[in-house]
Structures are given as C-alpha cells and as structure tokens.
Design a protein around this motif. Structure first.
Motif, PDB file in Angstrom:
ATOM      1  N   UNK B 105       0.836  -1.196   0.000  1.00  0.00           N
ATOM      2  CA  UNK B 105       0.000   0.000   0.000  1.00  0.00           C
ATOM      3  C   UNK B 105       0.875   1.251   0.000  1.00  0.00           C
ATOM      4  N   UNK B 106       0.312   2.356  -0.501  1.00  0.00           N
ATOM      5  CA  UNK B 106       1.072   3.600  -0.544  1.00  0.00           C
ATOM      6  C   UNK B 106       1.134   4.209   0.851  1.00  0.00           C
ATOM      7  N   UNK B 107       1.997   5.218   0.988  1.00  0.00           N
ATOM      8  CA  UNK B 107       2.125   5.901   2.267  1.00  0.00           C
ATOM      9  C   UNK B 107       0.787   6.434   2.751  1.00  0.00           C
ATOM     10  N   UNK B 108       0.038   7.020   1.842  1.00  0.00           N
ATOM     11  CA  UNK B 108      -1.247   7.613   2.194  1.00  0.00           C
ATOM     12  C   UNK B 108      -2.240   6.558   2.666  1.00  0.00           C
ATOM     13  N   UNK B 109      -2.282   5.432   1.940  1.00  0.00           N
ATOM     14  CA  UNK B 109      -3.189   4.349   2.334  1.00  0.00           C
ATOM     15  C   UNK B 109      -2.796   3.795   3.701  1.00  0.00           C
ATOM     16  N   UNK B 110      -1.482   3.749   3.941  1.00  0.00           N
ATOM     17  CA  UNK B 110      -1.019   3.258   5.234  1.00  0.00           C
ATOM     18  C   UNK B 110      -1.357   4.223   6.360  1.00  0.00           C
ATOM     19  N   UNK B 111      -1.436   5.519   6.043  1.00  0.00           N
ATOM     20  CA  UNK B 111      -1.856   6.492   7.063  1.00  0.00           C
ATOM     21  C   UNK B 111      -3.284   6.193   7.504  1.00  0.00           C
ATOM     22  N   UNK B 133       1.475  14.081   6.806  1.00  0.00           N
ATOM     23  CA  UNK B 133       2.414  14.026   5.684  1.00  0.00           C
ATOM     24  C   UNK B 133       3.467  15.125   5.837  1.00  0.00           C
ATOM     25  N   UNK B 134       3.008  16.332   6.206  1.00  0.00           N
ATOM     26  CA  UNK B 134       3.952  17.441   6.343  1.00  0.00           C
ATOM     27  C   UNK B 134       4.949  17.170   7.456  1.00  0.00           C
ATOM     28  N   UNK B 135       4.453  16.635   8.564  1.00  0.00           N
ATOM     29  CA  UNK B 135       5.331  16.371   9.704  1.00  0.00           C
ATOM     30  C   UNK B 135       6.399  15.338   9.339  1.00  0.00           C
ATOM     31  N   UNK B 136       5.985  14.319   8.569  1.00  0.00           N
ATOM     32  CA  UNK B 136       6.942  13.262   8.214  1.00  0.00           C
ATOM     33  C   UNK B 136       7.959  13.762   7.193  1.00  0.00           C
ATOM     34  N   UNK B 137       7.625  14.821   6.470  1.00  0.00           N
ATOM     35  CA  UNK B 137       8.533  15.339   5.446  1.00  0.00           C
ATOM     36  C   UNK B 137       8.672  14.407   4.257  1.00  0.00           C
ATOM     37  N   UNK B 142       4.762  10.036  -0.844  1.00  0.00           N
ATOM     38  CA  UNK B 142       3.593   9.567  -0.122  1.00  0.00           C
ATOM     39  C   UNK B 142       2.663   8.710  -0.988  1.00  0.00           C
ATOM     40  N   UNK B 143       2.791   8.834  -2.319  1.00  0.00           N
ATOM     41  CA  UNK B 143       1.933   8.038  -3.193  1.00  0.00           C
ATOM     42  C   UNK B 143       2.618   6.782  -3.723  1.00  0.00           C
ATOM     43  N   UNK B 144       3.825   6.488  -3.231  1.00  0.00           N
ATOM     44  CA  UNK B 144       4.471   5.234  -3.637  1.00  0.00           C
ATOM     45  C   UNK B 144       4.233   4.183  -2.555  1.00  0.00           C
ATOM     46  N   UNK B 145       4.233   2.909  -2.970  1.00  0.00           N
ATOM     47  CA  UNK B 145       4.083   1.840  -1.968  1.00  0.00           C
ATOM     48  C   UNK B 145       5.221   1.913  -0.960  1.00  0.00           C
ATOM     49  N   UNK B 146       4.906   1.603   0.291  1.00  0.00           N
ATOM     50  CA  UNK B 146       5.924   1.777   1.319  1.00  0.00           C
ATOM     51  C   UNK B 146       7.031   0.730   1.224  1.00  0.00           C
ATOM     52  N   UNK B 147       6.868  -0.260   0.345  1.00  0.00           N
ATOM     53  CA  UNK B 147       7.956  -1.236   0.225  1.00  0.00           C
ATOM     54  C   UNK B 147       9.200  -0.585  -0.390  1.00  0.00           C
TER      55      UNK B 147
END
Lengths: 278, 414
Positions: B105-111, B133-137, B142-147
């Motif tokens: 899943x993407x960063x956003x989906x994982x959020x 998202x802003x805090x994590x920098x 954020x739209x790529x899979x977290x792998x």
C-alpha cells in the motif's frame, strides 16, 4: 467531546461496543486485504470473478464425465457455481483468517486494539469478494434462462447467516492457532473432508435417498449444507421437496449464531494471553 | 489537579519457558511427562505512582528493569497480573509503527490504516492527513508503496501518525534515540506542545539529559521495583550514583581491551585537585597518569585518553599527537601525564579510556576502552545542565545597544 473512557477497557465493558468503536479499523483492514491481494496482478479484481468460473468449469467437467453426478440435475454448471461460490467464501475466509492473529504478532505487541478485528476483517474482505462474484453469477443465470426462486428476497439473510458462521469460526480458529500451530494443518484436512460433506457437486437428494433418515438429519446439522441448499433455492428456484426449508433454515441460523457467540467468547477468553504467547 | 494516569500497586508476572510449546504434540508431551512449574519472572512488583495532566514523567532504568513492560501495561497492550491502572482519556503510544504497514500500500493508504489502528475515525484521519504528511517530510514519496521506503522513512511516517493521535496520555519509548537531529527536535517540540495543552507524557529513555530537560518528575525502576521516585533531577542523580557503584559502563558492558602488546598500559590513575585518590571537581585541576611498560623499544608512540559520560556521550578524546607532544622513544617503564588546570566536566559519572598506538595511530599496542570509571563531585560548581561548564561570566548593560559585531547576522547574510 470525547468519551472519558480508556481506549482499551480492561474488564467488564461491552466487547461489542469496543469492536463497534473500531469499525473503521475493520473496514481499513478489509480494504488492505482486498487491495493487497490484487495489487500486482495484471487482471486485478477480475480474478475474484474469473477464479470461481474456472473452478466451476473443472468441477463440471470432472463430475459430469467422470463421476456422472450431473444425472438428474438440470443446469449442472450453474448448480455447481451456486454451491461453489459460498464454498469459496468459506474456504478462503477460514484458511486466511486462521493465520491472521499469528501474522500480526508485531502489532499485537505494540498497539492496543480489539484483536478480534483481525479475523473479522478477513471475513469482511471475503464477503465483499463473494458479493462481487455474485453479480456475474446472476448475469450467467439470467443468460442461461434460469429464473430465481421466490427465496431471492431472503438472499441477504442467507448471506448474513453464512457471514455470522464464518465470523464465529474464524475467531475460534485464529485464537486456537496462537495456542497450537497445528490448527492450520488440521483445518486443511477438515476443509477437504467438508468439501465432500457439502452438496457442492451433488444434490442433497442423493444423500436423502441413499441413507437412513436419522443420518440425513445429521448431515443437515452442518449449517453449510443447509446454506448451500438455501442459496440454490434462492438463486435457481430449485426445490428440495423432502426438506422443510423453514425448519432447516432456522436450524442453520441458530447454529451460525451459536458458532459466532461461542467463537467470540473463546477468542475473548484467549486474547488476554496473546502478547505472552506470540 | 486530577491525575491522568494512576498506577496502583501493579505487578506483572511472566513465565519463563525457554521453549514455548506451539504445537499440540509439544504441549501434551510437556503436560504429561514434565509437569514441573515453569520459571517465573516478576517483571514489575508493587509499582505505584500517578501522573498529573500537564506533566512530563520520566521512567529510568537499565535494560530489563521493567520499563517497557510498564509502558505496555499503561498502553493496555497487556494486563497486569495484579493491581490496577487507570487512565483518563485516550492513551497514545509513540512507538515504531512500521510493523503495521502493508508493503504493497502507498504511504497515504497506510496512514488511513494506521490511523484506524490507533482508534481514529475516518473524519479524524482525513482532517489530520495533511499534517501527518507534512510532519513526516515525505510529501514526494507519499503516493508510492511503502515497500520502496527506507527504514528511516518508514519510521518517520509511523511516528508522524502516532504523534498526531492527540492523546490525553502520550507514551514515548526510546524513540528520541532514533531519527535525525531535526526530526528529533520536531518530536520534542510536539511533546512540549502536548504538555502545554494539559496532556500528560510518560517518557522512557536512556538519555539522562532528556529526563533532566523535559521531565518534571521521574521514577527509577530497578529489577521491577521503584528504586527512587521524585523530582527528575534527584532521581537522575540517584541513578548515576548507583550506576557508578555497579562498575559497569552504561551500554558497552565492563569495557574492552585490545592491542598487539609490545607496549602495555599497566595502570591508569586519576587525581583531582587535592592529590591522588581525591574526587575530581569541576573547575579544579585534573590529572590522568598512564603507567606503561614497553617490552621492546618503541619509536614515537602516541598515547591518548577518551572520556565518555556514563550514558555514552563522547565528551573528549585528546592524544599526544593532536596535542603536538612527541615522545621520541620508550623503553621499559614510564608514566605519561595528561593535565587539565580547570576541569570543564560537570558533576556526574564518566568512563575513561586509555590507549597506546604507533605514530600513525593505526596500529594499537594497547587499548583500554571504557575500562576506568570516575565521578566528578558536586562541590565544584552549581551548574547542572549539559556536559561541560564553559566557565563563562555573565554581563549586563542597560539602556544601550552594544556596537560589537554580531556573528550570527554575518553568517546569515552570506
């Protein structure tokens, strides 16, 4: 104003209320399961429709040319499909959810949330998959000129009954698997046996005609067998004259509710020691 | 003030089975033939304290002292064996949440997923998504899979979600030790922000300076029992004093020694202002003597020392080469002296290393890493914050602007 209650009440608070507060997590986990399942495949979600159709083709060929189970059953491919889809719903739900708690060991060590959400989310995602596959099944039935029975209106209740049964079984199995990892293996064998104990590729009349009445009664104590008969009567209008579907439907609902309550009770009892056992 | 967390006579017992049975066969064989009671470990015994809202509370202790168990009990991940824990409102834990991420899943989906895991509703998650998202920098990923994320990126995303939960009680476990300086700073700011808004923070850390800086009160856990409780400063001092007695260097064990041995360090002595054996004091003379024996003649050896604070902060590491002090040749026994006229170290426990190397400082003859311990006493100074005393003087001029050139402005103009 937020409720001044701990997020994870320790005792004497309604478990159902807690799960309800985490319903959003349930949805998110089910969504994760669905998206992750088809993310890297070319056909994606089409597989959830294609897979049962291909399996149906194989079963139809094998059991009509090898076993001759099709004798006396009109629309044999549709007949198989109406039994195989609920079967697939059961089999994938249980084989996936049995590992759901063990696989989430990392999360269980770190975050407090009602753990039954893990197996329930698997059942939910498989329910969505099942509903998606029902759409082309209805199309196929209409195309083949098979009229649904009057029980079509009861279809949501039948599906709900099966979901209740699977929720209970998945909670029981996932909690038991933490205690002893044999559960996964035993489940595989049990599912293999259950496949033949359910009227997927044969009609229940064959059982009713060949065995004594008492044994037939025992056969229909398996709620899955009753549910398949009910699915067929709703989708294809097939009647099983020798069975009173109202009585057996009520029995199935009772058995499913009991499975759900007992499975949940077992899960809640065991989940206290998950952190230490995992 | 109403307490946000009440821990009331809590104890936690673990059974210490070396091999947990995970299959039925093992379980029944064990039940049938070896009915011996498994060993038990009381990770916590009779722990009681309460934390008020608007307070930062520190939990100190060596590894295995029960700190993390305590935190998990407060978080509700485990239940205490006896006693009771009461918390007011939502409990959030600032933990490494990357365990809950799904690689596909993407960063956003994982959020969305992790927000739900922490008990946020859909509206709450969508309201906070941008801030997270802003805090994590990680805006551009954020739209790529977290792998495809690095472990550091995963961790930042996990913390960002956890820290935006807006809990009544925030539990922080050692997270300040990871992440880069800038991200740590942001986490600390956020903790301060929560505190100001009347939330309470429970902080578990090895970094004593964090406890000194951030915490109002603290407890020190030793083998599952509260060894000291009270103002953060006094608990830290009690902890340091005991760590000194136990003859162990904070993280690295009892020190290590290596080298080829042609030149051997026989002894190292430390002398404070008033002679050998006296306790060194801030601002007073401080002498380290390295007693060596050269088994063969060694040309141009380099002697050095290193000082670490007990929690691992490297304070200094002078040697004869950087000090432009050349020893042409050593044979037999001798003493190398390192003298400081006014010791800048603040009171506390320190570990001393001593070493003898060849002239290139590549080949170790004898290296004693962290093998010597010393204490800087409190009598020399009133200063407590930080590691060293600059021994500076304060001034004040009223009603005028100093015409001295301002270095900070010069830098920013360039």
């Amino acid at each position: 104003m937020r409720l001044a209650l701990p997020v994870f009440p320790r005792r004497n608070r309604s478990r159902a209320f807690l799960v309800w507060r985490y319903r959003h997590l349930l949805v998110q986990l089910a969504k994760r399961d669905l998206t992750a399942r088809y993310k890297n495949s070319v056909l994606g979600v089409v597989w959830s429709l294609l897979h049962p159709f291909l399996m149906m083709l194989i079963l139809a060929v094998v059991f009509s040319y090898v076993g001759r189970f099709n004798v006396g059953i009109p629309h044999y491919p549709a007949f198989i499909l109406c039994g195989y889809l609920p079967w697939l719903f059961l089999a994938t739900s249980l084989t996936t959810s049995v590992r759901s708690v063990v696989d989430a060991a990392n999360l269980i060590h770190k975050v407090a949330f009602p753990r039954e959400v893990l197996p329930l989310a698997i059942v939910l995602s498989n329910l969505v998959n099942f509903l998606l596959a029902l759409v082309p099944l209805l199309g196929y039935l209409a195309f083949s000129g098979i009229a649904p029975g009057p029980g079509l209106f009861a279809l949501p209740a039948i599906i709900g009954c099966q979901a209740l049964l699977l929720a209970g079984l998945s909670m029981f199995l996932s909690a038991a698997n933490v205690y002893a990892r044999d559960v996964g293996v035993v489940l595989e064998v049990a599912l293999f046996a259950l496949f033949y104990l359910c009227p997927v590729f044969y009609s229940p009349e064959m059982i009713l005609d060949t065995v004594p009445r008492a044994v037939a009664g025992a056969y229909f104590l398996n709620p899955m067998a009753t549910l398949m008969v009910l699915y067929r009567s709703a989708l294809m209008g097939t009647a099983t004259p020798s069975l009173d579907m109202r009585i057996w439907g009520a029995t199935a609902l009772l058995a499913s509710s009991a499975a759900c309550v007992l499975g949940w009770w077992f899960f809640v009892w065991r989940q206290r020691s998950f952190v230490e056992e995992l | 003030m109403t307490p946000s967390v009440v821990v009331d006579r809590v104890a936690k017992r673990f059974s210490l089975e070396h091999h947990r049975p995970t299959s039925l066969r093992e379980r029944f064989v064990r039940r049938r033939w070896r009915r011996a009671r498994p060993d038990e470990l009381w990770a916590l015994r009779d722990v009681s304290f309460s934390v008020d809202s608007g307070e930062v509370f520190g939990v100190l202790g060596a590894n295995g002292s029960g700190k993390s168990t305590l935190l998990r009990l407060i978080a509700g991940v485990m239940e205490p064996t006896c006693g009771e824990i009461r918390t007011a409102g939502r409990v959030g834990a600032l933990l490494d949440l990357s365990a809950g991420f799904h690689p596909e899943l993407t960063g956003l989906e994982n959020i969305d997923l992790n927000g739900a895991l922490l008990g946020m509703g859909p509206s709450e998650v969508s309201a906070k998504r941008e801030n997270i998202v802003a805090f994590s920098g990680l805006q551009s990923f954020i739209d790529s899979p977290v792998k495809y994320y690095s472990s550091g990126m995963l961790m930042r995303l996990g913390f960002s979600i956890a820290i935006h939960l807006d809990p009544e009680v925030l539990l922080v476990d050692e997270v300040l030790a990871v992440g880069d300086e800038e991200f740590q700073r942001r986490c600390l700011d956020r903790i301060e922000n929560l505190r100001v808004r009347g939330k309470c923070v429970v902080l578990v850390t090895h970094d004593l300076s964090h406890v000194r800086q951030l915490c109002h009160r603290a407890i020190w856990l030793r083998d599952g029992v509260i060894a000291a409780e009270g103002k953060a400063e006094s608990v830290v001092n009690a902890y340091l004093a005991a760590a000194d007695k136990s003859q162990k260097v904070a993280e690295g064990g009892a020190g290590t020694r290596w080298g080829s041995g042609e030149l051997e360090i026989e002894a190292v002595t430390i002398a404070g202002g008033t002679g050998v054996g006296s306790i060194p004091l801030t601002g007073r003379p401080f002498v380290v003597d390295i007693h060596y024996i050269a088994h063969v003649p060694v040309e141009r050896p380099v002697f050095g020392i290193g000082i670490h604070r007990i929690d691992g902060v490297h304070v200094t590491g002078p040697n004869t080469s950087t000090g432009r002090f050349e020893i042409p040749m050593v044979t037999g026994r001798g003493v190398v002296e390192f003298r400081v006229d006014r010791l800048p170290l603040l009171p506390g426990s320190y570990a001393l290393s001593a070493a003898a190397y060849d002239h290139s400082i590549r080949h170790p003859f004898d290296h004693h890493e962290g093998m010597y311990r010393f204490l800087v006493g409190k009598e020399g100074t009133g200063e407590l914050e930080g590691v060293v005393s600059f021994d500076g003087r304060w001034g004040h001029v009223a009603g005028t602007r100093l015409s001295r050139c301002n270095l900070f402005e010069e830098v920013s103009r360039e």
